[in-house]
Scaffold this active site. Structure first.
Site, mmCIF file in Angstrom:
data_model
loop_
_atom_site.group_PDB
_atom_site.id
_atom_site.type_symbol
_atom_site.label_atom_id
_atom_site.label_comp_id
_atom_site.label_asym_id
_atom_site.label_seq_id
_atom_site.Cartn_x
_atom_site.Cartn_y
_atom_site.Cartn_z
ATOM 1 N N ASP A 1 0.037 -1.450 4.684
ATOM 2 C CA ASP A 1 0.384 -2.751 5.270
ATOM 3 C C ASP A 1 -0.611 -3.149 6.363
ATOM 4 O O ASP A 1 -0.220 -3.516 7.479
ATOM 5 C CB ASP A 1 1.804 -2.724 5.849
ATOM 6 C CG ASP A 1 2.811 -2.066 4.926
ATOM 7 O OD1 ASP A 1 2.720 -2.284 3.703
ATOM 8 O OD2 ASP A 1 3.683 -1.327 5.420
ATOM 9 N N ASN B 1 15.408 -8.086 -4.264
ATOM 10 C CA ASN B 1 15.350 -7.462 -2.947
ATOM 11 C C ASN B 1 14.965 -8.421 -1.834
ATOM 12 O O ASN B 1 15.473 -8.329 -0.722
ATOM 13 C CB ASN B 1 14.351 -6.305 -2.970
ATOM 14 C CG ASN B 1 14.823 -5.158 -3.825
ATOM 15 O OD1 ASN B 1 15.229 -5.364 -4.965
ATOM 16 N ND2 ASN B 1 14.770 -3.950 -3.299
ATOM 17 N N GLU C 1 7.225 -10.199 -1.069
ATOM 18 C CA GLU C 1 7.132 -9.684 0.297
ATOM 19 C C GLU C 1 5.685 -9.748 0.771
ATOM 20 O O GLU C 1 4.787 -10.157 0.038
ATOM 21 C CB GLU C 1 7.650 -8.245 0.379
ATOM 22 C CG GLU C 1 6.813 -7.233 -0.396
ATOM 23 C CD GLU C 1 7.361 -5.811 -0.331
ATOM 24 O OE1 GLU C 1 8.549 -5.638 0.010
ATOM 25 O OE2 GLU C 1 6.597 -4.869 -0.633
ATOM 26 N N HIS D 1 0.163 -6.059 -0.095
ATOM 27 C CA HIS D 1 0.521 -6.228 1.320
ATOM 28 C C HIS D 1 -0.738 -6.496 2.133
ATOM 29 O O HIS D 1 -1.116 -5.741 3.024
ATOM 30 C CB HIS D 1 1.278 -5.040 1.882
ATOM 31 C CG HIS D 1 2.073 -5.441 3.086
ATOM 32 N ND1 HIS D 1 3.434 -5.389 3.132
ATOM 33 C CD2 HIS D 1 1.684 -5.957 4.283
ATOM 34 C CE1 HIS D 1 3.858 -5.838 4.301
ATOM 35 N NE2 HIS D 1 2.794 -6.195 5.015
ATOM 36 N N ARG E 1 -1.321 5.495 0.827
ATOM 37 C CA ARG E 1 -1.733 4.112 0.652
ATOM 38 C C ARG E 1 -2.803 3.854 1.717
ATOM 39 O O ARG E 1 -2.549 3.976 2.905
ATOM 40 C CB ARG E 1 -0.557 3.146 0.809
ATOM 41 C CG ARG E 1 0.404 3.199 -0.375
ATOM 42 C CD ARG E 1 1.559 2.245 -0.200
ATOM 43 N NE ARG E 1 2.436 2.667 0.901
ATOM 44 C CZ ARG E 1 3.467 1.947 1.353
ATOM 45 N NH1 ARG E 1 3.725 0.766 0.827
ATOM 46 N NH2 ARG E 1 4.213 2.404 2.334
#
Length: 316
Positions: A14, A157, A194, A258, A292
């Protein structure tokens, strides 16, 4: 032969990079322990990996923001620094979701790595449901808040919402729904919209976002509006029916998404900042997998002025 990209910073998901008027790049991201807000800064993007890491806030042991500190972003709004992030009260799951809510801390220090930060304040959207991944942007002197949230009655979600901000730590008005996870590539594993990121270029407001489960299915979509449109009117926004950035299976870069945007040292070249994995065989709980990594590459534009992101493994 095209050189394959390697991570800019390993084990940081992120990622968010802000280039400030003081000439520094400021970097923050989710850390593998999900227990703090961490900043670093450097004069160049290439120097960020080795820059000093400063934890400006640690989660408490108990309370409403004591678990799973996710997706921080650092913004300079109206003369002060703000870090927007999501946190959960416990690891209990309700209705299949963690119980994250969105918070903000701030400092008026010139250097945010040295500032005293306020205690977290919750950003109230009027919906007491799972929410996360807030970002902000200013357009025509109005500060806006864009985020992901679960809305009861809508499958999935999280959806994307926008609202004007009264102050940098409070929204004004009702949330406006921008997009829901409805397409096949948004609903693999999980139904998700998201991680919004805003890019204002070529007469348009672009918002990229991520969809599907956070494995190799994770990918990016985009919506856009004309810069003179009413950004709080859902009809102003158009949604791409296809992903604009996705796994490169041939070159083993998986689940890119993200993202955020920054600008290169030349002050002109837009840069796409994103996380991705270099393998798919995740052992154990994917939530606690640290691999990640932060990647970065230039953004190109097509003849119509739309951003083109190419492959997550290559500069072009």
């Amino acid at each position: 032969m095209t050189e394959l990209l390697t991570p800019l910073i390993e084990q940081r998901a992120d990622p968010y990079i802000h280039k400030h008027t003081d000439g520094y790049y400021y970097f923050t991201a989710s850390v593998p322990a999900y227990d703090r807000l961490e900043l670093r800064r450097a004069k160049t993007i290439a120097e960020l990996p080795d820059a000093e890491r400063v934890a400006v806030w640690h989660k408490p042991d108990t309370g409403p923001f004591s678990e799973l500190i996710w997706a921080p972003e650092i913004h300079f709004n109206q003369g002060a620094w703000y870090i927007y992030f999501a946190a959960a009260p416990t690891r209990e799951i309700k209705d299949g979701l963690f119980q994250h809510r969105m918070y903000v801390v701030s400092t008026d220090a010139a250097n945010p790595l040295e500032g005293e930060w306020t205690e977290p304040k919750q950003i109230d959207t009027g919906m007491d449901t799972f929410c996360l991944d807030a970002t902000t942007f200013t357009h025509k002197d109005q500060l806006y808040y864009v985020w992901a949230q679960k809305q009861n009655g809508i499958p999935g979600n999280s959806n994307l919402y926008i609202a004007p901000m009264d102050t940098p730590d409070a929204i004004a008005g009702e949330p406006v729904l921008l997009t829901i996870p409805e397409l096949e590539w948004e609903t693999r594993g999980f139904m998700v919209n998201e991680g919004p990121a805003v890019l204002i270029r070529n007469g348009r407001i672009f918002i990229t976002y991520s969809g599907s489960a956070t494995d190799e299915n994770y990918c990016m979509g985009i919506i856009w509006a004309d810069q003179d449109a009413d950004l709080l009117d859902p009809k102003s926004w158009t949604k791409s029916q296809k992903p604009v950035f996705q796994s490169d299976m041939d070159n083993a870069i998986y689940g890119p998404g993200h993202n955020s945007f920054t600008v290169a040292e030349d002050g002109k070249t837009d840069m796409l900042v994103y996380h991705a994995r270099t393998y798919t065989e995740i052992e154990g709980d994917p939530l606690w997998n640290p691999d990640r990594h932060t990647f970065i590459k230039p953004v190109k534009y097509d003849a119509d002025g739309f951003p083109v992101f190419g492959k997550p493994s290559m500069l072009d």
